[in-house]
Scaffold this active site. Structure first.
Site, PDB file in Angstrom:
ATOM      1  N   VAL A 229     -24.376   9.066 -21.275  1.00 28.82           N
ATOM      2  CA  VAL A 229     -23.334   8.221 -20.706  1.00 28.82           C
ATOM      3  C   VAL A 229     -23.950   7.268 -19.681  1.00 28.82           C
ATOM      4  O   VAL A 229     -23.257   6.781 -18.787  1.00 28.82           O
ATOM      5  CB  VAL A 229     -22.200   9.054 -20.066  1.00 28.82           C
ATOM      6  CG1 VAL A 229     -21.425   9.808 -21.127  1.00 28.82           C
ATOM      7  CG2 VAL A 229     -22.741  10.011 -19.006  1.00 28.82           C
ATOM      8  N   ARG A 231     -27.250   4.451 -19.986  1.00 28.18           N
ATOM      9  CA  ARG A 231     -27.525   3.176 -20.628  1.00 28.18           C
ATOM     10  C   ARG A 231     -28.297   3.443 -21.914  1.00 28.18           C
ATOM     11  O   ARG A 231     -29.141   4.342 -21.972  1.00 28.18           O
ATOM     12  CB  ARG A 231     -28.341   2.253 -19.718  1.00 28.18           C
ATOM     13  CG  ARG A 231     -27.567   1.675 -18.532  1.00 28.18           C
ATOM     14  CD  ARG A 231     -26.532   0.656 -19.005  1.00 28.18           C
ATOM     15  NE  ARG A 231     -25.865  -0.007 -17.894  1.00 28.18           N
ATOM     16  CZ  ARG A 231     -24.749   0.407 -17.333  1.00 28.18           C
ATOM     17  NH1 ARG A 231     -24.174   1.524 -17.760  1.00 28.18           N
ATOM     18  NH2 ARG A 231     -24.196  -0.278 -16.346  1.00 28.18           N
ATOM     19  N   ASP A 254     -22.296   7.596 -25.668  1.00 29.85           N
ATOM     20  CA  ASP A 254     -21.347   6.552 -25.293  1.00 29.85           C
ATOM     21  C   ASP A 254     -22.036   5.201 -25.205  1.00 29.85           C
ATOM     22  O   ASP A 254     -21.368   4.169 -25.157  1.00 29.85           O
ATOM     23  CB  ASP A 254     -20.680   6.887 -23.955  1.00 29.85           C
ATOM     24  CG  ASP A 254     -19.605   5.886 -23.586  1.00 29.85           C
ATOM     25  OD1 ASP A 254     -18.750   5.601 -24.457  1.00 29.85           O
ATOM     26  OD2 ASP A 254     -19.595   5.371 -22.450  1.00 29.85           O
ATOM     27  N   GLU A 259     -26.788  -2.454 -28.522  1.00 30.64           N
ATOM     28  CA  GLU A 259     -25.369  -2.314 -28.199  1.00 30.64           C
ATOM     29  C   GLU A 259     -24.730  -3.687 -28.103  1.00 30.64           C
ATOM     30  O   GLU A 259     -25.291  -4.565 -27.431  1.00 30.64           O
ATOM     31  CB  GLU A 259     -25.218  -1.564 -26.871  1.00 30.64           C
ATOM     32  CG  GLU A 259     -23.780  -1.231 -26.533  1.00 30.64           C
ATOM     33  CD  GLU A 259     -23.654  -0.427 -25.250  1.00 30.64           C
ATOM     34  OE1 GLU A 259     -22.971  -0.930 -24.331  1.00 30.64           O
ATOM     35  OE2 GLU A 259     -24.238   0.668 -25.158  1.00 30.64           O
ATOM     36  N   HIS A 278     -19.113   2.773 -25.611  1.00 30.84           N
ATOM     37  CA  HIS A 278     -19.338   2.438 -24.204  1.00 30.84           C
ATOM     38  C   HIS A 278     -18.009   2.332 -23.445  1.00 30.84           C
ATOM     39  O   HIS A 278     -17.673   1.287 -22.885  1.00 30.84           O
ATOM     40  CB  HIS A 278     -20.136   1.139 -24.063  1.00 30.84           C
ATOM     41  CG  HIS A 278     -20.792   1.016 -22.702  1.00 30.84           C
ATOM     42  ND1 HIS A 278     -21.883   0.218 -22.469  1.00 30.84           N
ATOM     43  CD2 HIS A 278     -20.509   1.595 -21.511  1.00 30.84           C
ATOM     44  CE1 HIS A 278     -22.245   0.298 -21.207  1.00 30.84           C
ATOM     45  NE2 HIS A 278     -21.409   1.130 -20.597  1.00 30.84           N
TER      46      HIS A 278
END
Length: 315
Positions: A229, A231, A254, A259, A278
């Protein structure tokens, strides 16, 4: 640091934030193509939330009067490339106190969902399949938290009622926290083999980029769960994919690298992985906490007091 006048850029309508001092001119900007006012008059810039780095940094070079950059994120890595455009003395502040509850909730959700096999059960429901059997519990499982700041501590707070096994805390350097000793990053090779669950809550820095590489993953015990959770670039995606595809490790993510995760990426369909987009800080808890933070920060700024959450001062 006294500032009794000047422009303040906010990503929220100013009228929705209680307690803002009257001395500033407030403008709403949440990353739109057109700026709401002349950036040259801005003294306090609150960056848009969950917008691209390009959008966030676009006005900085045109803000010569700027005194404070306030992010609404716990991490500040997306702002660092724009610091070269700022004059000395500008303060960069993060959103400590805004995201701890929400991100810790999601971390716990990912742990429980992964251990109890919830993703497979959801797929079974879609197919009208009754997937009974025995599943792992969090109870009695050892947990290693890597990155023991405010969010890491909030994760541990939420683990307490679940009767998990020992919780080991790791940060950049060793220290003592209210819950117990915090080990240094250098100790990770000795700690990883004993952890059933590894939760990543570390900020992205030059020291943590690629921290979870093939060597890190190789030291994790068979069947262990990695939860990220923090980066995406903290984890080497190729190395994680290799472990997932072998069936040796599980993951709940997450954040990913790249991304957003593009369509067709092999991580989407890797075995034993749960992916959320995210959303650790994106919950109903975010906005009221963010608005309270901004009111406090701007009140201090108007009164000439040091703002809180200063991560660095531009030299």
């Amino acid at each position: 640091m006294t500032a009794t006048t000047g422009d303040v850029w906010l990503p929220f309508p100013p009228g929705e934030i209680d307690g803002l001092p009257d001395s500033f001119r407030y403008h709403q900007w949440d990353g739109e193509d057109t700026f709401p006012a002349d950036p040259a008059a801005c003294v306090f810039y609150v960056t848009p939330y969950m917008k691209s780095q390009e959008v966030t940094l676009r006005p900085l070079a045109r803000m010569p009067a700027l005194r404070v950059v306030q992010t609404l994120t716990a991490g500040i890595d997306h702002v660092l490339p724009g610091l070269g455009d700022l004059r000395p003395g500008v303060r960069l502040c993060n959103a400590r106190g805004v995201h701890e509850a929400s991100t810790a909730e999601l971390a716990l959700t990912l742990v429980l969902a992964s251990l109890r096999g919830i993703p497979g059960m959801v797929r079974g429901q879609d197919r009208e399949e009754w997937r009974g059997g025995f599943y792992d519990a969090l109870a009695d499982r050892s947990v290693l938290i890597v990155g023991y700041g405010a969010i890491g501590a909030a994760v541990e707070d939420r683990l307490a009622p679940f009767e998990c096994g020992p919780v080991t805390r790791v940060a950049r350097s060793a220290r003592t926290a209210p819950h117990g000793p915090v080990r240094a990053l250098a100790d990770l090779p000795d700690l990883l083999p004993d952890a059933d669950v590894v939760v990543l809550t570390t900020p992205l820095t030059e020291d943590t980029r690629g921290l979870v590489d093939a060597g890190f993953l190789g030291r994790m015990k068979d069947g262990a769960l990695l939860v990220n959770v923090s980066r995406g670039p903290v984890v080497d995606t190729a190395a994680l994919l290799a472990e997932l595809e072998s069936g040796r490790l599980r993951a709940a993510l997450d954040v990913t690298d790249p991304e957003p995760l593009p369509a067709g990426h092999p991580l989407w369909h890797a075995p034993n992985v749960l992916i959320t987009p995210h959303v650790g800080g994106s919950s109903s808890a975010f906005e009221p906490r963010a608005k309270r933070l901004l009111a406090r920060q701007l009140t201090r700024f108007a009164a000439g007091e040091e703002v809180h959450n200063t991560v660095l001062i531009k030299d």
